[in-house]
Design a protein around this motif. Sequence first.
Motif, PDB file in Angstrom:
ATOM      1  N   SER A  19      -2.748   0.685  -4.409  1.00  0.00           N
ATOM      2  CA  SER A  19      -1.515   0.942  -3.649  1.00  0.00           C
ATOM      3  C   SER A  19      -0.685   2.063  -4.268  1.00  0.00           C
ATOM      4  O   SER A  19       0.364   2.433  -3.739  1.00  0.00           O
ATOM      5  CB  SER A  19      -0.665  -0.331  -3.569  1.00  0.00           C
ATOM      6  OG  SER A  19      -1.349  -1.344  -2.870  1.00  0.00           O
ATOM      7  N   ARG A  58      -6.728   8.053   3.606  1.00  0.00           N
ATOM      8  CA  ARG A  58      -5.746   6.956   3.597  1.00  0.00           C
ATOM      9  C   ARG A  58      -4.363   7.592   3.788  1.00  0.00           C
ATOM     10  O   ARG A  58      -3.618   7.807   2.828  1.00  0.00           O
ATOM     11  CB  ARG A  58      -5.817   6.190   2.278  1.00  0.00           C
ATOM     12  CG  ARG A  58      -7.174   5.524   2.019  1.00  0.00           C
ATOM     13  CD  ARG A  58      -7.241   4.969   0.617  1.00  0.00           C
ATOM     14  NE  ARG A  58      -6.161   4.015   0.357  1.00  0.00           N
ATOM     15  CZ  ARG A  58      -5.851   3.550  -0.852  1.00  0.00           C
ATOM     16  NH1 ARG A  58      -6.537   3.963  -1.915  1.00  0.00           N
ATOM     17  NH2 ARG A  58      -4.866   2.696  -1.009  1.00  0.00           N
ATOM     18  N   PRO A  59      -4.020   7.936   5.024  1.00  0.00           N
ATOM     19  CA  PRO A  59      -2.832   8.755   5.324  1.00  0.00           C
ATOM     20  C   PRO A  59      -1.540   8.287   4.667  1.00  0.00           C
ATOM     21  O   PRO A  59      -0.806   9.100   4.104  1.00  0.00           O
ATOM     22  CB  PRO A  59      -2.735   8.690   6.852  1.00  0.00           C
ATOM     23  CG  PRO A  59      -4.125   8.410   7.296  1.00  0.00           C
ATOM     24  CD  PRO A  59      -4.721   7.534   6.245  1.00  0.00           C
ATOM     25  N   GLN A  60      -1.250   7.000   4.731  1.00  0.00           N
ATOM     26  CA  GLN A  60       0.017   6.512   4.193  1.00  0.00           C
ATOM     27  C   GLN A  60       0.088   6.701   2.681  1.00  0.00           C
ATOM     28  O   GLN A  60       1.097   7.173   2.138  1.00  0.00           O
ATOM     29  CB  GLN A  60       0.206   5.033   4.549  1.00  0.00           C
ATOM     30  CG  GLN A  60       1.568   4.467   4.156  1.00  0.00           C
ATOM     31  CD  GLN A  60       2.720   5.207   4.819  1.00  0.00           C
ATOM     32  OE1 GLN A  60       2.671   5.524   6.008  1.00  0.00           O
ATOM     33  NE2 GLN A  60       3.764   5.514   4.051  1.00  0.00           N
ATOM     34  N   THR A  61      -0.990   6.350   1.995  1.00  0.00           N
ATOM     35  CA  THR A  61      -1.031   6.506   0.538  1.00  0.00           C
ATOM     36  C   THR A  61      -0.991   7.983   0.157  1.00  0.00           C
ATOM     37  O   THR A  61      -0.285   8.378  -0.786  1.00  0.00           O
ATOM     38  CB  THR A  61      -2.311   5.856  -0.033  1.00  0.00           C
ATOM     39  OG1 THR A  61      -2.355   4.486   0.359  1.00  0.00           O
ATOM     40  CG2 THR A  61      -2.330   5.948  -1.552  1.00  0.00           C
ATOM     41  N   TYR A  62      -1.734   8.782   0.890  1.00  0.00           N
ATOM     42  CA  TYR A  62      -1.771  10.230   0.624  1.00  0.00           C
ATOM     43  C   TYR A  62      -0.379  10.840   0.797  1.00  0.00           C
ATOM     44  O   TYR A  62       0.084  11.616  -0.049  1.00  0.00           O
ATOM     45  CB  TYR A  62      -2.769  10.894   1.570  1.00  0.00           C
ATOM     46  CG  TYR A  62      -2.832  12.401   1.427  1.00  0.00           C
ATOM     47  CD1 TYR A  62      -3.503  12.989   0.360  1.00  0.00           C
ATOM     48  CD2 TYR A  62      -2.215  13.235   2.356  1.00  0.00           C
ATOM     49  CE1 TYR A  62      -3.560  14.365   0.215  1.00  0.00           C
ATOM     50  CE2 TYR A  62      -2.270  14.615   2.225  1.00  0.00           C
ATOM     51  CZ  TYR A  62      -2.937  15.178   1.155  1.00  0.00           C
ATOM     52  OH  TYR A  62      -2.990  16.543   1.021  1.00  0.00           O
ATOM     53  N   GLN A  63       0.304  10.478   1.883  1.00  0.00           N
ATOM     54  CA  GLN A  63       1.646  11.010   2.137  1.00  0.00           C
ATOM     55  C   GLN A  63       2.604  10.629   1.016  1.00  0.00           C
ATOM     56  O   GLN A  63       3.373  11.461   0.528  1.00  0.00           O
ATOM     57  CB  GLN A  63       2.185  10.451   3.465  1.00  0.00           C
ATOM     58  CG  GLN A  63       1.492  10.964   4.712  1.00  0.00           C
ATOM     59  CD  GLN A  63       1.994  12.323   5.137  1.00  0.00           C
ATOM     60  OE1 GLN A  63       1.387  12.997   5.959  1.00  0.00           O
ATOM     61  NE2 GLN A  63       3.102  12.745   4.579  1.00  0.00           N
ATOM     62  N   THR A  64       2.543   9.365   0.599  1.00  0.00           N
ATOM     63  CA  THR A  64       3.433   8.892  -0.463  1.00  0.00           C
ATOM     64  C   THR A  64       3.187   9.653  -1.764  1.00  0.00           C
ATOM     65  O   THR A  64       4.134  10.057  -2.456  1.00  0.00           O
ATOM     66  CB  THR A  64       3.225   7.384  -0.703  1.00  0.00           C
ATOM     67  OG1 THR A  64       3.466   6.674   0.514  1.00  0.00           O
ATOM     68  CG2 THR A  64       4.166   6.870  -1.784  1.00  0.00           C
ATOM     69  N   GLU A  67       4.446  13.316  -1.428  1.00  0.00           N
ATOM     70  CA  GLU A  67       5.906  13.388  -1.484  1.00  0.00           C
ATOM     71  C   GLU A  67       6.411  13.260  -2.919  1.00  0.00           C
ATOM     72  O   GLU A  67       7.395  13.901  -3.301  1.00  0.00           O
ATOM     73  CB  GLU A  67       6.515  12.305  -0.590  1.00  0.00           C
ATOM     74  CG  GLU A  67       6.362  12.613   0.899  1.00  0.00           C
ATOM     75  CD  GLU A  67       6.803  11.470   1.779  1.00  0.00           C
ATOM     76  OE1 GLU A  67       7.198  10.407   1.242  1.00  0.00           O
ATOM     77  OE2 GLU A  67       6.745  11.620   3.014  1.00  0.00           O
ATOM     78  N   ARG A  96       5.684  15.439   8.381  1.00  0.00           N
ATOM     79  CA  ARG A  96       6.305  14.624   7.328  1.00  0.00           C
ATOM     80  C   ARG A  96       6.318  15.375   6.000  1.00  0.00           C
ATOM     81  O   ARG A  96       7.336  15.386   5.289  1.00  0.00           O
ATOM     82  CB  ARG A  96       5.548  13.305   7.184  1.00  0.00           C
ATOM     83  CG  ARG A  96       6.129  12.391   6.120  1.00  0.00           C
ATOM     84  CD  ARG A  96       5.454  11.040   6.124  1.00  0.00           C
ATOM     85  NE  ARG A  96       5.752  10.286   4.918  1.00  0.00           N
ATOM     86  CZ  ARG A  96       5.263   9.077   4.654  1.00  0.00           C
ATOM     87  NH1 ARG A  96       4.442   8.495   5.517  1.00  0.00           N
ATOM     88  NH2 ARG A  96       5.577   8.450   3.530  1.00  0.00           N
TER      89      ARG A  96
END
Length: 333
Positions: A19, A58-64, A67, A96
Motif C-alpha cells: 500500500s 496500479r493507478p491509485q498507488t502510482y498517483q500517490t 504526488e 491529476r
Amino acid sequence: RNVFDWMKMFAIAPVVDPSYTFLVNIEKHNYDQRNQVLNFYNLLKRNVKPYLDRIEDRPQTYQTAIEKIIEISFFDMESCDFLVREMIGKERMNERIKRSIDKFISQYIDSDDPRNLERHFKSLSEDLRVECAPVFCEQFSKLLSNNRISWKSEYLESMFHLFSQLFTAELDIMKVLVLLSKSRNVDLLLSFPKWSKFALESRNVKADFRTKISTLCEEWYSTIMSAVTNQKNTANPVIFLYQQLSAISFVLQRRTDIYKKLVDTVEQKILNFPQEWSFKATSFVGALESRIVGDFEKVLRQRLKSPLSIDTNDNAVIKIISQICNSSGSPLY
C-alpha cells in the motif's frame, strides 16, 4: 542513518508494504547548492524511477507515489523539467499529476513583481511553456487585478511580453483586455491601446473579434477619461484626451460611429474646461491625425467665439494668440 534510506523501500515495497504507506513519512529536504539538488535528482532516477514504472498498472498507488515525489522534488522552475521529462514522462502526464505540479508552480511564482513571473516563464523549455501556461495565466490575471502594485515601466513591459506569449485564444485575449480596460490604475489603462493593437495585428482575426475590440475601446476610453479628469495632477486634460483618442485610431478608422461618439463626448467635456487648456493644447494636437486635428479645430473655433472677459489686457490676448500659433499642425493656424 542515510537520509536517503527511504529510497530503498521502493524496491521491496510490493512485498513488505504494497500500500506504500511509508510514503507519508518521507520529508522534503532543502538544499543550499545546486549540485546537491542534482545529486538528489540522480539518486531518484537511479533508486526510485525504475520501481515507480513497475507500479504504473496500479493507478491509485502510482498517483500517490508520484504526488509524493513531486512534493519532495520541487525546488524551482527547473524542477518541472526534471519531473516531467525524467521522472514521470510526458506520456504519463494526466490531469491529476498536472494539478499536483501546477500547485507547486503556483506557490513558487506567486509574487507582486511581474518581472519574476516573466523570468520564471522564460526559464521553461518551449514545450513545457505550453503545459504550464494555464497556471501562469492565472497568476498574470491576479497581478492585473492587484490594486496594490505600483506599475513601473519595467513591470508594464514584462506584463506585455507575457500577454503576447501566454494568451493565444481570442476568448482568453478578450478576457485580459476587458480586465485591463476596467483597471483602476491609470498606468495600466494607458497600456490598453498597445495591447489591443497587438491582439489585432499579430494574428488573423475574425470580424467579430475586431468588432468586440472596437466596442471595448469605447468603454476603455470612457473609463480613462473619467479617471484622468478626476485627477488634480493631470497637466492638461485636453491634451491627454486627444492623445488617447489618437492611441486607438487604429480601431476607429473602421468604426466612424464609435469615433463620432467619442469625439462628441470629448468636445462636451472640454467645453467645461478653462479656455486656456484648449489654447495650450494646440501645439500638441496639431501633430496628431488629420481627422482629430479637424475636429479639434472646430472646438477651438467655438472657444474663440466666446467673448473675452472685460478685464482681459493686451498681453493676455497676445498670449492666447501665441499659444495657438505655436501649433505644429497647419490646420490650426
